[in-house]
Design a protein around this motif. Sequence first.
Motif: not given
Length: 100
Positions: A47-55
């Motif tokens: 599984g993957y985390h949902g798409v998110r913003r980082e840096f």
Amino acid sequence: MGLPNGRRYAEYIGPVSTRDRVTGLLRALVQVLPRRRRLHPRDAGGGYHGVRREFGRWVLRPMTGPGSRRWISKPHYATRAIPRNNREAAIDWSLEALGI
């Protein structure tokens, strides 16, 4: 659990740094605390985390394993081509990156 002569393996006699003490304490606490990163019951481990913003970029990270820790490893998928306010495009990109 010692050796027959009563000594521990790799016994060290000398000063112990604060860093070593904190590291040992954290390792002991991690072993005692329940696992915080729970997967969904139907997740087989891929599984993957949902798409998110980082840096300043959109990223996709797996739930566990290499690439799952934010400050330690690189994400499996990342892009800066999508503006930060366009989450729908980022979701479409994430589905395309995962081949869904």
